[in-house]
Design an enzyme around this catalytic site. Structure first.
Site, PDB file in Angstrom:
ATOM      1  N   SER A 151       0.799  -1.226   0.000  1.00 24.13           N
ATOM      2  CA  SER A 151       0.000   0.000   0.000  1.00 24.13           C
ATOM      3  C   SER A 151       0.830   1.273   0.000  1.00 24.13           C
ATOM      4  CB  SER A 151      -0.975   0.003   1.173  1.00 24.13           C
ATOM      5  OG  SER A 151      -0.287   0.242   2.369  1.00 24.13           O
ATOM      6  N   LYS A 185      -6.523   3.940   8.760  1.00 24.99           N
ATOM      7  CA  LYS A 185      -5.561   4.852   8.153  1.00 24.99           C
ATOM      8  C   LYS A 185      -6.067   6.281   8.193  1.00 24.99           C
ATOM      9  CE  LYS A 185      -3.327   1.499   5.089  1.00 24.99           C
ATOM     10  NZ  LYS A 185      -3.267   0.964   3.722  1.00 24.99           N
TER      11      LYS A 185
END
Ligand SMILES: Nc1ncnc2c1ncn2[C@@H]1O[C@H](COP(=O)(O)OP(=O)(O)OP(=O)(O)O)[C@@H](O)[C@H]1O
Ligand SMILES: [Mg+2]
Length: 797
Positions: free
Chosen positions: A678, A721
């Protein structure tokens, strides 16, 4: 002075009666059983004449002895009595004199001997007297030892005047071997004869004494055991008089009877008590059995608490203990409602998954409270052996039941809420897979008869409500995962944390430190400051600790001054907690080109990562990666670089910039595990920023996988996140287009004050993060033409 005793007048020839294992001595009387035809014939011959026979000892056991089978020295005896019986006769003989068979011959059915009388020598000397006296003493001792000797013997021995007679008489009464008696008979000297008798008598006395010692020792041991028994009985009597129960075994029996054990357990328990009763307390096994019985008795076999399965009440309790967590609470209430309808606890095991400190354990406690059950937990973190769950066999020294049974004992009920904490942290050791034991525990078809190696008796776990917790799903054993229903709990926002603090943590800490409400008040702004500058966590555990620290300081002041009111404003926080520990340094880091903000997800929640890229002059396009990157992350860095190379012209990057420089990519914070794809777009952005010398926007963070052709692929953990980004003061989050659907999971307040930029390609990323660079992009060729992408693939080793 030797004197020859005149022997009676003896015939020259006498019938012989051979004796097996017996010697008849002169001057003594003895009964003989006679059954052998030759002997019977010899007796008959004697009875027909002067009634005298010669008795000779056989040297062997022959049934029909020949002359060679006989000793030659024997005793001439007179037959005093004779009685005929079945198969033979009994005779009473009296020894008259010693004689030697000079010649033996078989005659008309019996043996006959030509004899020579052997005169006896009777001496009176000091030596003989000494011998006699010694014999008398020995007789006294023998008599005192309760031998088979008649007390009359004493009188006989003292009254007899003839030492020879004493010797023969005693020898005939003692248990002497036939061979010894034969020697005694043959020996000429009286003193030798006396000595032989004395020796034999002394040996007999020794044997008797030894026997006496052995007997008395045995008797003593016996009396010790008896004494103990008697004392025990007395102790029992005293104890029952005092109402103190009757000894250990009795007490155990009583406990077993009262423990309401299931039949199969009671049977085992009674069997063990039986064994115990047969042992002394000093036996090594005694304590082992004792301990085992204690365990058996302490497992809550049938003990249980009354369930409360009221969904409304459950909801009330859950709300009382926890802020928000609506979805989770709803799910729990549903679960209880189904249990209520079905009437049993069978069903999927709930598993709470989420970062630390978000209330997994405390939710479990709450469920127990709502259901009126006891709560126990075992931590499976680091459990490696099956034996930790299931115990060790009793044959091992110091063995114990496994953790499961231990916890059950602590619970004190057979239907607790049982939390299996950190089920994702089990490791497989060498001695059996702990997960295998857990599978049995969690399987409703098997757990009514769970076997602990130590207890050995099956335990019914089917009434236990198991709840598991984990920080991440990835490491949970797939078979275990299959049995569980996952309930996700996620990080809290700052708002949520403030609420939790105000409604739960502050009041709780206040109580724990014995403070009244007016003595501790923490302003919202102060809480916010504590959250932002003193904690960095997904949950509220260290927030609670910090609040605890404040409460402690306030309590100390109240102790000195009861009127003290601890009112904590934002500016006061450092006075209580010292200088701030975490302050966002993002803006500082991002003031230079080559740094981009990425978002990561770990098992402890979301986090912000600053990725640095530097181009080192004088190189040849070599790539260095540092910061403990996992292999997937390394590969995604290579892919990012390849794509940037491919795009270089359109991004305004001179060709030799990447060819004549070495590229170093570093991700600081070595302690945070870094892997996964990611960070792809972040790395690419950092490279472009470094190559163009343009800093990335400080208020932008990004997450997304990049392909070689520059497409942005979806990733996981958006919610965590986003929260991490927000707590670092980030305003804009770039995320893959395909992740837009995940935005609904994010708390509204977060969505409200942040911008989310969905992107599908790196170009779109750069437009947001590096607007100055992206301005020139539109005219460039499109990414992903087959030729360039194949060339790029080659750089990826
Ligand atoms: N929503 C909430 N409302 C009130 N208190 C909460 C909430 N969430 C967590 N807490 C409190 O935070 C503390 C830590 O929670 P808990 O021990 O349950 O964390 P956990 O999720 O089990 O963490 P770990 O994974 O480290 O075991 C507890 O005191 C708990 O009461
Ligand atoms: Mg916990």
């Amino acid at each position: 002075m030797a004197e020859t005793i005149p022997t009676p007048q003896l015939p020259n020839e006498l019938p012989v009666v051979p004796l097996r294992g017996a010697v008849v001595l002169p001057m003594t009387v003895a009964p003989l059983g006679v059954s052998r035809p030759t002997s019977v014939e010899a007796i008959n011959k004697a009875l027909a004449g002067d009634r005298m026979v010669l008795l000779l000892l056989q040297t062997n056991d022959n049934d029909d002895p020949a002359p060679d089978d006989l000793h030659r020295v024997g005793t001439v005896a007179i037959i005093r009595q004779m009685a005929k019986g079945q198969g033979g006769m009994r005779v009473l003989v009296e020894g008259v004199a010693r004689a030697r068979a000079e010649f033996l011959q078989a005659e008309k059915g019996y043996l006959s001997a030509l004899i020579r009388p052997l005169p006896e020598h009777s001496e009176r000397s000091l030596e003989i007297d000494a011998h006699v006296r010694r014999l008398q003493e020995l007789v006294d001792r023998a008599l005192s030892l309760a031998t088979g000797l008649s007390p009359d013997i004493r009188t006989l021995v003292t009254s007899l005047d003839d030492p020879l007679r004493i010797a023969y008489l005693l020898a005939s009464l003692l248990d002497m071997k036939p061979e010894d008696k034969q020697r005694l008979l043959e020996d000429e000297s009286v003193s030798v004869k006396l000595d032989a008798v004395a020796t034999s008598l002394a040996r007999e006395i020794d044997v008797l004494e030894l026997k006496g010692q052995i007997e008395s020792r045995a008797e003593k041991e016996m009396t010790d055991a008896q004494k103990q028994y008697v004392l025990r009985q007395q102790m029992k009597a005293i104890q029952s008089e005092l109402g103190e129960g009757d000894g250990e075994v009795q007490e155990l029996r009583k406990r077993i009877a009262e423990a309401n054990l299931p039949e199969h357990v009671a049977a085992v328990a009674n069997r063990e008590v039986d064994r115990l009763e047969r042992m002394t307390a000093a036996a090594p096994e005694y304590q082992m059995i004792r301990t085992y019985l204690d365990w058996l008795l302490e497992v809550p076999w049938e003990k249980r608490t009354e369930d409360r399965l009221d969904p409304i009440e459950a909801r009330r309790v859950l709300d009382e203990d926890h802020y928000d967590l609506d979805k989770v609470k709803e799910r729990i209430v549903e679960y209880l409602a189904v249990r209520k309808l079905k009437g049993d606890m069978k069903g999927p095991i709930l598993c709470f998954v989420g970062p630390p400190g978000v209330g997994k354990t405390s939710l479990g406690q709450s469920i127990a409270r709502a259901m009126n059950r006891t709560f126990v937990r075992i931590s499976l973190g680091g459990v490696r052996d099956e034996a930790e769950i299931r115990g060790h066999r009793r044959t091992y020294i110091g063995s114990m039941p496994g953790r499961l049974v231990q916890a059950l004992k602590t619970a004190g009920a057979s239907n607790p809420v049982f939390m299996l904490d950190e089920i994702d942290k089990i490791t497989v050791g060498v001695q059996g897979d702990p997960a295998a034991a857990l599978l049995e525990v969690l399987d409703p078809a098997q757990n009514h008869a769970f076997r602990d190696h130590y207890l050995e008796v099956p335990i019914n776990l089917s009434n236990v409500l198991f709840i598991a917790t984990a920080n991440q799903l990835g490491t949970i054993h797939p078979a275990l995962l299959d049995r569980m229903e996952i309930i996700q709990l996620s990080s809290y926002t700052e708002e949520e944390k403030v609420h939790i603090a105000k409604m739960y943590l502050v009041p709780r800490q206040r109580d724990e430190h014995g403070l009244k409400p007016e003595q501790l008040a923490i302003e919202d702004a102060a809480l916010r400051r504590v959250i932002a500058e003193y904690t960095r966590e997904a949950g509220v555990r260290s927030l609670e600790r910090q609040i605890g620290a404040i409460a402690r300081k306030v309590a100390a002041k109240v102790a000195l001054d009861a009127a003290h009111a601890g009112h904590v404003a934002a500016k006061d926080v450092p006075d209580y907690l010292g200088p701030s520990r975490f302050r966002s340094d993002g803006a500082f880091r991002l003031s230079r080109p080559g740094v981009a903000t990425g978002l990561a997800w770990t098992e402890v929640g979301g986090d912000v990562l600053y990725i640095e890229a530097v181009l080192l002059p004088g190189g040849n396009g070599h790539l260095t990666l540092t910061g403990q990157l996992g292999s997937v992350m390394q590969e995604s860095a290579r892919a990012a670089l390849s794509h940037v190379r491919q795009m270089a012209p359109s991004l305004g990057i001179a060709a030799e910039m990447l060819a004549k420089h070495d590229l170093h990519i570093h991700v600081p914070a070595g302690a945070i595990p870094k892997d996964g794809p990611s960070a792809g777009i972040t790395i690419a952005t950092a490279i472009v920023s470094a190559a163009r010398g343009v800093p990335v926007r400080a208020d932008v963070a990004m997450t997304g996988e990049i392909t070689l052709s520059g497409l942005v692929l979806p990733i996981g953990g958006i919610r965590e996140k986003a929260l991490a980004a927000r707590s670092h003061g980030i305003k804009t989050v770039i995320l893959p287009q395909a992740n837009v659907q995940d935005l609904v999971e994010i708390q509204e307040e977060v969505r409200r004050d942040m911008t989310f930029e969905p992107v599908a390609t790196l170009e779109e990323v750069l437009k947001v993060a590096l607007p100055a660079v992206a301005a020139g992009l539109d005219a460039s060729p499109t990414a992903g033409s087959p030729g360039t992408s194949a060339a790029a693939a080659a750089t990826r080793s």
